[in-house]
Design a protein around this motif. Structure first.
Motif, PDB file in Angstrom:
ATOM      1  N   ARG A  74      -3.748 -11.080   5.603  1.00  0.00           N
ATOM      2  CA  ARG A  74      -2.309 -11.062   5.898  1.00  0.00           C
ATOM      3  C   ARG A  74      -1.481 -11.113   4.611  1.00  0.00           C
ATOM      4  O   ARG A  74      -0.462 -10.437   4.488  1.00  0.00           O
ATOM      5  CB  ARG A  74      -1.953 -12.237   6.812  1.00  0.00           C
ATOM      6  N   ILE A  75      -1.912 -11.956   3.659  1.00  0.00           N
ATOM      7  CA  ILE A  75      -1.191 -12.024   2.388  1.00  0.00           C
ATOM      8  C   ILE A  75      -1.293 -10.687   1.660  1.00  0.00           C
ATOM      9  O   ILE A  75      -0.343 -10.230   1.015  1.00  0.00           O
ATOM     10  CB  ILE A  75      -1.736 -13.170   1.519  1.00  0.00           C
ATOM     11  N   ASN A  76      -2.441 -10.034   1.783  1.00  0.00           N
ATOM     12  CA  ASN A  76      -2.601  -8.719   1.175  1.00  0.00           C
ATOM     13  C   ASN A  76      -1.580  -7.734   1.741  1.00  0.00           C
ATOM     14  O   ASN A  76      -0.981  -6.941   1.009  1.00  0.00           O
ATOM     15  CB  ASN A  76      -4.023  -8.205   1.442  1.00  0.00           C
ATOM     16  N   LEU A  77      -1.357  -7.803   3.049  1.00  0.00           N
ATOM     17  CA  LEU A  77      -0.354  -6.941   3.661  1.00  0.00           C
ATOM     18  C   LEU A  77       1.037  -7.273   3.150  1.00  0.00           C
ATOM     19  O   LEU A  77       1.884  -6.393   2.994  1.00  0.00           O
ATOM     20  CB  LEU A  77      -0.394  -7.093   5.183  1.00  0.00           C
ATOM     21  N   LEU A 136      -2.578  -2.419  10.735  1.00  0.00           N
ATOM     22  CA  LEU A 136      -1.809  -2.187   9.508  1.00  0.00           C
ATOM     23  C   LEU A 136      -2.726  -2.189   8.290  1.00  0.00           C
ATOM     24  O   LEU A 136      -2.593  -1.358   7.388  1.00  0.00           O
ATOM     25  CB  LEU A 136      -0.734  -3.268   9.356  1.00  0.00           C
ATOM     26  N   HIS A 137      -3.662  -3.132   8.263  1.00  0.00           N
ATOM     27  CA  HIS A 137      -4.593  -3.238   7.134  1.00  0.00           C
ATOM     28  C   HIS A 137      -5.375  -1.932   6.971  1.00  0.00           C
ATOM     29  O   HIS A 137      -5.490  -1.393   5.863  1.00  0.00           O
ATOM     30  CB  HIS A 137      -5.533  -4.417   7.377  1.00  0.00           C
ATOM     31  N   ARG A 138      -5.917  -1.428   8.058  1.00  0.00           N
ATOM     32  CA  ARG A 138      -6.692  -0.184   8.000  1.00  0.00           C
ATOM     33  C   ARG A 138      -5.803   0.996   7.599  1.00  0.00           C
ATOM     34  O   ARG A 138      -6.217   1.867   6.821  1.00  0.00           O
ATOM     35  CB  ARG A 138      -7.322   0.086   9.359  1.00  0.00           C
ATOM     36  N   SER A 139      -4.593   1.020   8.131  1.00  0.00           N
ATOM     37  CA  SER A 139      -3.678   2.133   7.820  1.00  0.00           C
ATOM     38  C   SER A 139      -3.301   2.136   6.353  1.00  0.00           C
ATOM     39  O   SER A 139      -3.255   3.196   5.710  1.00  0.00           O
ATOM     40  CB  SER A 139      -2.427   2.034   8.692  1.00  0.00           C
ATOM     41  N   TYR A 140      -3.035   0.964   5.798  1.00  0.00           N
ATOM     42  CA  TYR A 140      -2.662   0.880   4.384  1.00  0.00           C
ATOM     43  C   TYR A 140      -3.817   1.329   3.501  1.00  0.00           C
ATOM     44  O   TYR A 140      -3.610   1.948   2.446  1.00  0.00           O
ATOM     45  CB  TYR A 140      -2.252  -0.539   4.016  1.00  0.00           C
TER      46      TYR A 140
END
Length: 548
Positions: free
Chosen positions: A242-245, A287-291
């Motif tokens: 989450r912090i990465n996002l 979102l993580h996968r999309s980024y």
């Protein structure tokens, strides 16, 4: 208050018509007063209630979700019923006070109740910040930075805040070298220090702490040798994603492949949207996968005018990512419909309102991500003009989220969240949507938002307004009164990127941010095939100081 009588029984007084009197002993009454402790905490004394004088924090304040002011008796607070400390109260144990302030901001909701007990910013944070020295020091550093932010002192460089930060760094390094703390504690301390840097708008430093936490976690998983990780390690891993996002956004979303970091797998099916929290976690995974895909596609951005016909593998990845985002959006719509029905009822709670607001914010994030996914194959800024409906949907969801949050009763301190909100999506509209009215609306909405993670809505609004001015100043329309359309902003006039430094105070005492804009020296439409746009030498960069 107690009353008691003298143990001698009073005799009834008698009188006669002759006026003779029989003397009787006088009843004596005394009052035993349980006075307020003169050595109670500042908060209890201010509220005029009895303090239990527990050190370093009064248990009465802690159980009531109030910020205990410690035991400094020289300071006075105005407002006897103010439920929390005014900023700047000095106590005999600053570290304890600041650590508890961090708990108020990171681990308690607006009603002073702990967040979800089993999440990182719930029971895990409370437990480790009270038991492990490096976590407590990091928590105090966050409390000091948050206190400075309320005083608008971060841009000026609060010496107190950075003193606690330096002490936390030293303690963390010492515990890391001596192995005095467990890996989960070291990773959590690094995450808290990343939050300090996020709060201070030093995103690169935040990324350094984030990567440190990832490395600690990676080494821990590698040393398990097939042994299942503990539950606390899994939760810290998910919070790191989450912090990465939050700090990576679209540019830095790809964690170095040598490090372990990924969400625990979630099946995106009907069960993933049973509860709001599960639905949000599913959206964060999406979102993580999309980024990650957007980051991999960025490496091809200036290889082809469009890689749609050049790289079928990337085309399949793009299609899959968009499909997954739209599927999650549909699931979130169903969750929002259920929450909206409950929220509209008489028995709706503040928590339901906050959950609904967060669902709309995540929807805005997903929609803005879909725009980036759909434009990932093209280096041209005009590619964004094809997705005006998606831009409108981003603004609509962001407005719904903001409206719900305004209705909720604000807490004494705004909670710091590592989840993405609406500032990012609104800024994407302000930056990439060239439809003048919609762009202006997004910029206005940005200006109404406060701080959200590493970004400040007002700062983003100022950058967006300047960016729009740069792009439209050279546009010519048939009539001065005609509203500019997206097609009126030519490719060569469009700004491709920006970078922003932490706020500073200039020589005139104004708070400013230095923004670095970029565009290709030769517009893509003119130079494609003759100019290597993957080379930085073929780009123009310029900096401007923008008032905030």
């Amino acid at each position: 208050m107690e009353e008691f009588r003298n143990n001698r029984q009073p005799q009834p007084s008698t009188s006669s018509k002759s006026g003779s009197k029989t003397a009787a002993p006088e009843t004596k009454r005394s009052r035993v007063v349980v006075s307020q402790s003169k050595r109670g905490c500042v908060t209890c004394k201010t509220r005029r209630v009895k303090c239990d004088e527990q050190k370093p924090l009064c248990r009465r304040c802690v159980q009531a979700g109030r910020l205990c002011g410690g035991y400094s008796h020289e300071s006075q607070l105005s407002g006897a019923l103010q439920p929390a400390l005014k900023i700047g109260i000095r106590t005999d144990n600053h570290t304890e006070r600041l650590s508890y302030l961090a708990a108020q901001v990171l681990s308690l909701d607006n009603d002073g109740r702990p967040l979800q007990q089993d999440c990182v910013w719930g029971r895990i944070f409370v437990q480790l910040s009270n038991q492990v020295e490096c976590v407590k020091a990091a928590a105090a550093a966050f409390g000091a930075a948050y206190e400075s932010s309320l005083n608008n002192a971060i841009a000026k460089g609060s010496s107190s805040a950075w003193r606690y930060y330096g002490s936390a760094l030293t303690t963390l390094q010492s515990d890391l070298n001596s192995k005095a703390a467990g890996r989960e504690s070291l990773a959590l301390a690094s995450m808290i220090l990343a939050c300090v840097e996020i709060l201070s708008q030093h995103e690169r430093n935040a990324l350094t702490h984030f990567l440190g936490a990832v490395q600690i976690l990676t080494q821990t998983y590698q040393s398990c040798h097939g042994v299942p990780p503990t539950d606390i390690l899994d939760k810290i891993n998910d919070e790191l994603v989450r912090i990465n996002l939050l700090i990576g956004s679209y540019a830095l979303s790809q964690t170095p492949s040598a490090m372990f970091l990924d969400f625990q797998e979630i099946d995106i099916g009907n069960d993933a949207f049973r509860e709001p929290e599960l639905a949000i976690n599913t959206a964060m995974l999406c979102l993580h996968r999309s980024y990650q895909f957007i980051e991999s596609a960025a490496r091809l951005r200036y290889t082809y005018p469009s890689w749609k016909e050049q790289d079928p593998v990337m085309c399949k990845g793009q299609s899959d990512a968009v499909t997954e985002c739209r599927s999650v959006l549909d699931g979130l719509t169903a969750v929002a419909t259920r929450l909206q029905a409950r929220y509209s009822g008489a028995a709706s709670t503040r928590r339901e309102s906050e959950e609904l607001a967060e669902i709309y914010a995540i929807r805005a994030q997903l929609r803005s991500t879909i725009i980036f996914l759909l434009c990932a194959h093209s280096p041209f800024q005009t590619a964004y003009d094809e997705h005006l409906d998606e831009f409108r949907a981003v603004v609509s969801d962001a407005a719904a989220s903001a409206r719900l949050m305004r209705r909720a009763k604000p807490g004494v301190y705004k909670r710091f969240s590592t989840r993405p909100g609406i500032v990012g999506p609104l800024f994407i509209v302000s930056m990439k949507c060239r439809d003048t009215p919609l762009r202006a609306l997004a910029t206005t909405m940005l200006n109404e938002q406060g701080r959200e993670g590493p970004t400040d809505g007002r700062i983003m609004a100022a950058i967006g307004a300047r960016l729009a001015s740069l792009e439209t100043s050279a546009c010519n329309t048939s009539s001065p009164c005609t509203t500019l359309a997206a097609c009126d902003v030519l490719e060569g006039q469009r700004v491709h990127g920006y970078g922003v430094s932490p706020p500073r105070v200039d020589g005139d005492g104004r708070s400013v941010v230095d923004v670095r804009f970029s565009r290709p020296k030769v517009p893509l439409l003119l130079g494609w095939g003759q100019v290597d746009y993957s080379c930085l030498d073929n780009w123009t960069f310029w900096s401007e100081a923008i008032d905030i």
